[in-house]
Design an enzyme around this catalytic site. Structure first.
Site, PDB file in Angstrom:
ATOM      1  N   HIS A   1       0.836  -1.188   0.000  1.00  0.00           N
ATOM      2  CA  HIS A   1       0.000   0.000   0.000  1.00  0.00           C
ATOM      3  C   HIS A   1       0.877   1.248   0.000  1.00  0.00           C
ATOM      4  O   HIS A   1       2.084   1.166   0.222  1.00  0.00           O
ATOM      5  CB  HIS A   1      -0.941   0.018   1.223  1.00  0.00           C
ATOM      6  CG  HIS A   1      -0.227   0.083   2.537  1.00  0.00           C
ATOM      7  ND1 HIS A   1      -0.063  -1.018   3.350  1.00  0.00           N
ATOM      8  CD2 HIS A   1       0.392   1.104   3.175  1.00  0.00           C
ATOM      9  CE1 HIS A   1       0.610  -0.672   4.428  1.00  0.00           C
ATOM     10  NE2 HIS A   1       0.919   0.607   4.348  1.00  0.00           N
TER      11      HIS A   1
HETATM   12  C1  T46 Z   1       2.604   0.801   7.283  1.00  0.00           C
HETATM   13  C2  T46 Z   1       3.316  -0.461   7.619  1.00  0.00           C
HETATM   14  C3  T46 Z   1       4.752  -0.249   7.939  1.00  0.00           C
HETATM   15  C4  T46 Z   1      -5.297  -0.530  12.953  1.00  0.00           C
HETATM   16  O1  T46 Z   1      -6.451  -0.806  13.330  1.00  0.00           O
HETATM   17  N1  T46 Z   1      -4.618   0.492  13.571  1.00  0.00           N
HETATM   18  C5  T46 Z   1      -3.352   0.848  13.195  1.00  0.00           C
HETATM   19  O2  T46 Z   1      -2.770   1.790  13.774  1.00  0.00           O
HETATM   20  C6  T46 Z   1      -2.739   0.125  12.110  1.00  0.00           C
HETATM   21  C7  T46 Z   1      -1.330   0.490  11.658  1.00  0.00           C
HETATM   22  C8  T46 Z   1      -3.435  -0.891  11.498  1.00  0.00           C
HETATM   23  N2  T46 Z   1      -4.689  -1.199  11.924  1.00  0.00           N
HETATM   24  C9  T46 Z   1      -5.399  -2.337  11.306  1.00  0.00           C
HETATM   25  C10 T46 Z   1      -5.644  -2.205   9.805  1.00  0.00           C
HETATM   26  C11 T46 Z   1      -5.659  -3.649   9.335  1.00  0.00           C
HETATM   27  O3  T46 Z   1      -6.962  -4.191   9.535  1.00  0.00           O
HETATM   28  O4  T46 Z   1      -4.565  -3.495  11.445  1.00  0.00           O
HETATM   29  C12 T46 Z   1      -4.702  -4.352  10.313  1.00  0.00           C
HETATM   30  C13 T46 Z   1      -3.345  -4.650   9.712  1.00  0.00           C
HETATM   31  O5  T46 Z   1      -2.846  -3.446   9.080  1.00  0.00           O
HETATM   32  P1  T46 Z   1      -2.091  -3.496   7.687  1.00  0.00           P
HETATM   33  O6  T46 Z   1      -2.606  -4.591   6.868  1.00  0.00           O
HETATM   34  O7  T46 Z   1      -2.147  -2.117   7.106  1.00  0.00           O
HETATM   35  O8  T46 Z   1      -0.601  -3.856   8.163  1.00  0.00           O
HETATM   36  P2  T46 Z   1       0.761  -3.681   7.360  1.00  0.00           P
HETATM   37  O9  T46 Z   1       1.817  -4.353   8.139  1.00  0.00           O
HETATM   38  O10 T46 Z   1       0.581  -4.089   5.931  1.00  0.00           O
HETATM   39  O11 T46 Z   1       1.023  -2.086   7.348  1.00  0.00           O
HETATM   40  C14 T46 Z   1       1.305  -1.407   8.552  1.00  0.00           C
HETATM   41  C15 T46 Z   1       0.617  -0.046   8.567  1.00  0.00           C
HETATM   42  O12 T46 Z   1      -0.790  -0.234   8.394  1.00  0.00           O
HETATM   43  C16 T46 Z   1       1.134   0.844   7.460  1.00  0.00           C
HETATM   44  O13 T46 Z   1       0.706   2.175   7.684  1.00  0.00           O
HETATM   45  O14 T46 Z   1       3.189   1.718   6.720  1.00  0.00           O
HETATM   46  O15 T46 Z   1       2.706  -1.208   8.678  1.00  0.00           O
END
Ligand code: T46
Length: 143
Positions: free
Chosen positions: A49
């Site tokens: 993303h």
């Molecule tokens: C990034 C990389 C380095 C939340 O509810 N609160 C939060 O503060 C965050 C960060 C995520 N979430 C939820 C959203 C999704 O349902 O946790 C789930 C997993 O998030 P995501 O799939 O976006 O995880 P990554 O590891 O792909 O990305 C994360 C951050 O979202 C992103 O901003 O830069 O880590």
């Protein structure tokens, strides 16, 4: 600045351990949120993303994490494999993040509260926004 890695001086010695102190000048935004990611199996890839507005400082105090960063034109790889390194990532950068060693931990300082609407999770949509100049220098969303 779209992204930048910093290497910080460590204080201490091998007999007593090390301390790293990161000055405010390396954190060019007010921190609205801190999160960390852990217990990720080795070679798992996360991310896929970009963010519309979010700025983040990322560090890996334990382990090794590999960032493939893409600004829609150029791609680069940055490895966080030391507590001495921090990585700034600004808006408009597509990221794919591979957990290269077991028990790696990623700590993130974020400029905004969590907001799913800030995410672009479709690469074609991301490239379209780049080509439309969403993050161009004259745009209010640029950094
Ligand atoms: C990034 C990389 C380095 C939340 O509810 N609160 C939060 O503060 C965050 C960060 C995520 N979430 C939820 C959203 C999704 O349902 O946790 C789930 C997993 O998030 P995501 O799939 O976006 O995880 P990554 O590891 O792909 O990305 C994360 C951050 O979202 C992103 O901003 O830069 O880590």
């Amino acid at each position: 600045m779209k992204y930048k890695m910093y290497i910080h001086d460590k204080i201490g010695d091998r007999n007593h351990g090390y301390l790293i102190s990161i000055d405010k000048k390396f954190i060019e935004f007010n921190i609205a949120r801190i999160y960390y990611i852990y217990n990720v199996p080795k070679n798992t890839t996360r991310g896929y993303h970009a963010h519309k507005n979010l700025k983040q400082i990322l560090f890996c105090p334990i382990g090794q994490i590999v960032f493939s960063l893409d600004d829609g034109v150029d791609k680069t790889t940055i490895v966080l494999d030391s507590p001495e390194k921090t990585l700034f990532i600004g808006p408009g950068i597509w990221r794919e993040i591979r957990w290269a060693s077991k028990k790696s931990v990623l700590v993130v300082l974020a400029s905004e509260p969590f907001e799913e609407n800030d995410y672009i999770r479709n690469y074609e949509e991301y490239i379209k926004l780049v080509q439309e100049g969403y993050w161009s220098d004259n745009d209010e969303n640029s950094i």
